[in-house]
Design a protein around this motif. Structure first.
Motif, PDB file in Angstrom:
ATOM      1  N   TYR A   1    -104.217  21.644 106.971  1.00  0.00           N
ATOM      2  CA  TYR A   1    -104.144  22.843 105.525  1.00  0.00           C
ATOM      3  C   TYR A   1    -103.499  24.141 106.061  1.00  0.00           C
ATOM      4  O   TYR A   1    -103.906  24.421 106.702  1.00  0.00           O
ATOM      5  CB  TYR A   1    -105.269  22.984 104.962  1.00  0.00           C
ATOM      6  CG  TYR A   1    -105.833  21.872 104.974  1.00  0.00           C
ATOM      7  CD1 TYR A   1    -106.047  20.493 103.584  1.00  0.00           C
ATOM      8  CD2 TYR A   1    -107.033  20.806 105.658  1.00  0.00           C
ATOM      9  CE1 TYR A   1    -105.996  19.505 103.433  1.00  0.00           C
ATOM     10  CE2 TYR A   1    -107.489  20.062 105.321  1.00  0.00           C
ATOM     11  CZ  TYR A   1    -106.758  19.197 104.487  1.00  0.00           C
ATOM     12  OH  TYR A   1    -108.028  17.979 103.805  1.00  0.00           O
ATOM     13  N   VAL A   2    -102.620  24.473 105.595  1.00  0.00           N
ATOM     14  CA  VAL A   2    -101.287  25.618 105.453  1.00  0.00           C
ATOM     15  C   VAL A   2    -101.824  26.441 105.219  1.00  0.00           C
ATOM     16  O   VAL A   2    -101.740  26.371 103.787  1.00  0.00           O
ATOM     17  CB  VAL A   2     -99.990  25.495 105.940  1.00  0.00           C
ATOM     18  CG1 VAL A   2     -99.651  26.712 106.587  1.00  0.00           C
ATOM     19  CG2 VAL A   2    -100.404  24.464 107.162  1.00  0.00           C
TER      20      VAL A   2
ATOM     21  N   ILE B   1     -99.458  29.193 100.296  1.00  0.00           N
ATOM     22  CA  ILE B   1    -100.352  27.405  99.922  1.00  0.00           C
ATOM     23  C   ILE B   1     -99.845  26.456 100.223  1.00  0.00           C
ATOM     24  O   ILE B   1     -98.523  26.389  99.505  1.00  0.00           O
ATOM     25  CB  ILE B   1    -101.897  27.860  99.379  1.00  0.00           C
ATOM     26  CG1 ILE B   1    -102.703  26.856 100.034  1.00  0.00           C
ATOM     27  CG2 ILE B   1    -101.239  27.761  98.258  1.00  0.00           C
ATOM     28  CD1 ILE B   1    -104.095  26.610  99.318  1.00  0.00           C
ATOM     29  N   ASN B   2     -99.845  24.923 101.159  1.00  0.00           N
ATOM     30  CA  ASN B   2     -98.961  23.904 101.076  1.00  0.00           C
ATOM     31  C   ASN B   2    -100.145  23.106  99.895  1.00  0.00           C
ATOM     32  O   ASN B   2    -101.090  23.212  99.582  1.00  0.00           O
ATOM     33  CB  ASN B   2     -98.821  23.604 101.738  1.00  0.00           C
ATOM     34  CG  ASN B   2    -100.229  23.451 103.384  1.00  0.00           C
ATOM     35  OD1 ASN B   2    -101.646  23.411 102.659  1.00  0.00           O
ATOM     36  ND2 ASN B   2    -100.380  22.314 104.112  1.00  0.00           N
ATOM     37  N   ASP B   3     -98.866  22.305  99.182  1.00  0.00           N
ATOM     38  CA  ASP B   3     -99.566  21.509  98.283  1.00  0.00           C
ATOM     39  C   ASP B   3    -100.832  20.577  99.460  1.00  0.00           C
ATOM     40  O   ASP B   3    -102.373  20.611  98.425  1.00  0.00           O
ATOM     41  CB  ASP B   3     -99.225  20.780  98.067  1.00  0.00           C
ATOM     42  CG  ASP B   3     -97.425  21.074  97.496  1.00  0.00           C
ATOM     43  OD1 ASP B   3     -97.902  22.271  96.726  1.00  0.00           O
ATOM     44  OD2 ASP B   3     -96.623  20.510  97.132  1.00  0.00           O
ATOM     45  N   SER B   4    -101.294  20.652 100.517  1.00  0.00           N
ATOM     46  CA  SER B   4    -102.406  19.759 101.043  1.00  0.00           C
ATOM     47  C   SER B   4    -103.724  20.466 101.167  1.00  0.00           C
ATOM     48  O   SER B   4    -104.938  20.242 100.476  1.00  0.00           O
ATOM     49  CB  SER B   4    -102.415  19.129 102.432  1.00  0.00           C
ATOM     50  OG  SER B   4    -101.216  18.142 102.198  1.00  0.00           O
ATOM     51  N   TYR B   5    -103.642  22.422 101.089  1.00  0.00           N
ATOM     52  CA  TYR B   5    -104.388  22.220 101.450  1.00  0.00           C
ATOM     53  C   TYR B   5    -105.423  22.892  99.526  1.00  0.00           C
ATOM     54  O   TYR B   5    -106.232  22.740  99.444  1.00  0.00           O
ATOM     55  CB  TYR B   5    -104.001  24.336 101.625  1.00  0.00           C
ATOM     56  CG  TYR B   5    -105.634  24.815 102.256  1.00  0.00           C
ATOM     57  CD1 TYR B   5    -106.880  24.260 101.782  1.00  0.00           C
ATOM     58  CD2 TYR B   5    -105.515  25.734 103.396  1.00  0.00           C
ATOM     59  CE1 TYR B   5    -107.692  25.252 102.598  1.00  0.00           C
ATOM     60  CE2 TYR B   5    -106.429  26.235 104.004  1.00  0.00           C
ATOM     61  CZ  TYR B   5    -106.777  25.965 103.990  1.00  0.00           C
ATOM     62  OH  TYR B   5    -108.046  26.878 104.355  1.00  0.00           O
TER      63      TYR B   5
ATOM     64  N   VAL C   1    -108.281  22.550 109.741  1.00  0.00           N
ATOM     65  CA  VAL C   1    -108.624  21.137 109.683  1.00  0.00           C
ATOM     66  C   VAL C   1    -109.728  21.108 109.116  1.00  0.00           C
ATOM     67  O   VAL C   1    -110.390  21.499 109.746  1.00  0.00           O
ATOM     68  CB  VAL C   1    -108.128  20.487 110.855  1.00  0.00           C
ATOM     69  CG1 VAL C   1    -106.369  20.148 111.057  1.00  0.00           C
ATOM     70  CG2 VAL C   1    -108.862  20.625 111.891  1.00  0.00           C
ATOM     71  N   ASP C   2    -109.845  19.907 108.822  1.00  0.00           N
ATOM     72  CA  ASP C   2    -111.839  19.555 107.780  1.00  0.00           C
ATOM     73  C   ASP C   2    -112.143  18.839 109.213  1.00  0.00           C
ATOM     74  O   ASP C   2    -111.981  18.182 109.514  1.00  0.00           O
ATOM     75  CB  ASP C   2    -111.429  18.597 106.306  1.00  0.00           C
ATOM     76  CG  ASP C   2    -111.950  18.663 106.442  1.00  0.00           C
ATOM     77  OD1 ASP C   2    -113.531  18.646 106.041  1.00  0.00           O
ATOM     78  OD2 ASP C   2    -112.247  17.268 104.925  1.00  0.00           O
TER      79      ASP C   2
END
Length: 138
Positions: free
Chosen positions: A33-34, A46-50, A130-131
């Motif tokens: 997550y960036v 912010i990236n899409d994963s975040y 990271v989670d």
């Protein structure tokens, strides 16, 4: 002719490095997550994963401040300004953060890396998270 050959070699090396860097960024975005901040702590990217993790839209995040939705321990609250001051000085910071979004609470392991311009001044902060719940499954 020699100068032309050296220029061509330099251009090929630059193209190779650019291609390699794009691959690294793609890998980072796929695995982490960036988020990017300006030096004052305002989200600029912010990236899409975040976004998916937080169940938010890009326009809900861009322009918000780092401290929004953070649940800080007493110790973290006391050292918060020092944390950002160190980042602005170019020092990498790592921390574990509890983030609360609606009913969702996440524990994230975060690395903040100051990014400098050609003059050596910090112009943005790259946060890679990271989670911890996801990493404990391995």
């Amino acid at each position: 002719r020699q100068n032309l050959e050296e220029l061509q070699a330099t251009q090929e090396e630059a193209a190779r490095k650019t291609f390699e860097m794009e691959g690294l960024i793609e890998a980072l975005n796929a695995s982490s997550y960036v988020m990017e901040y300006d030096p004052k702590g305002v989200v600029i990217n912010i990236n899409d994963s975040y976004l998916k993790l937080l169940s938010l839209r890009r326009d809900e995040v861009i322009g918000s401040h780092h401290s929004d939705n953070l649940v800080l321990t007493d110790h973290q609250r006391m050292t918060y300004e020092e944390f950002w001051s160190n980042l602005r000085k170019g020092k990498i910071q790592k921390q574990t953060t509890k983030v609360s979004i609606g009913v969702k609470e996440l524990n994230l392991l975060e690395t903040y890396t100051p990014i400098k311009n050609i003059s050596g001044e910090v112009y943005k902060i790259l946060k890679v998270s990271v989670d911890m719940a996801a990493t404990s499954k391995f």
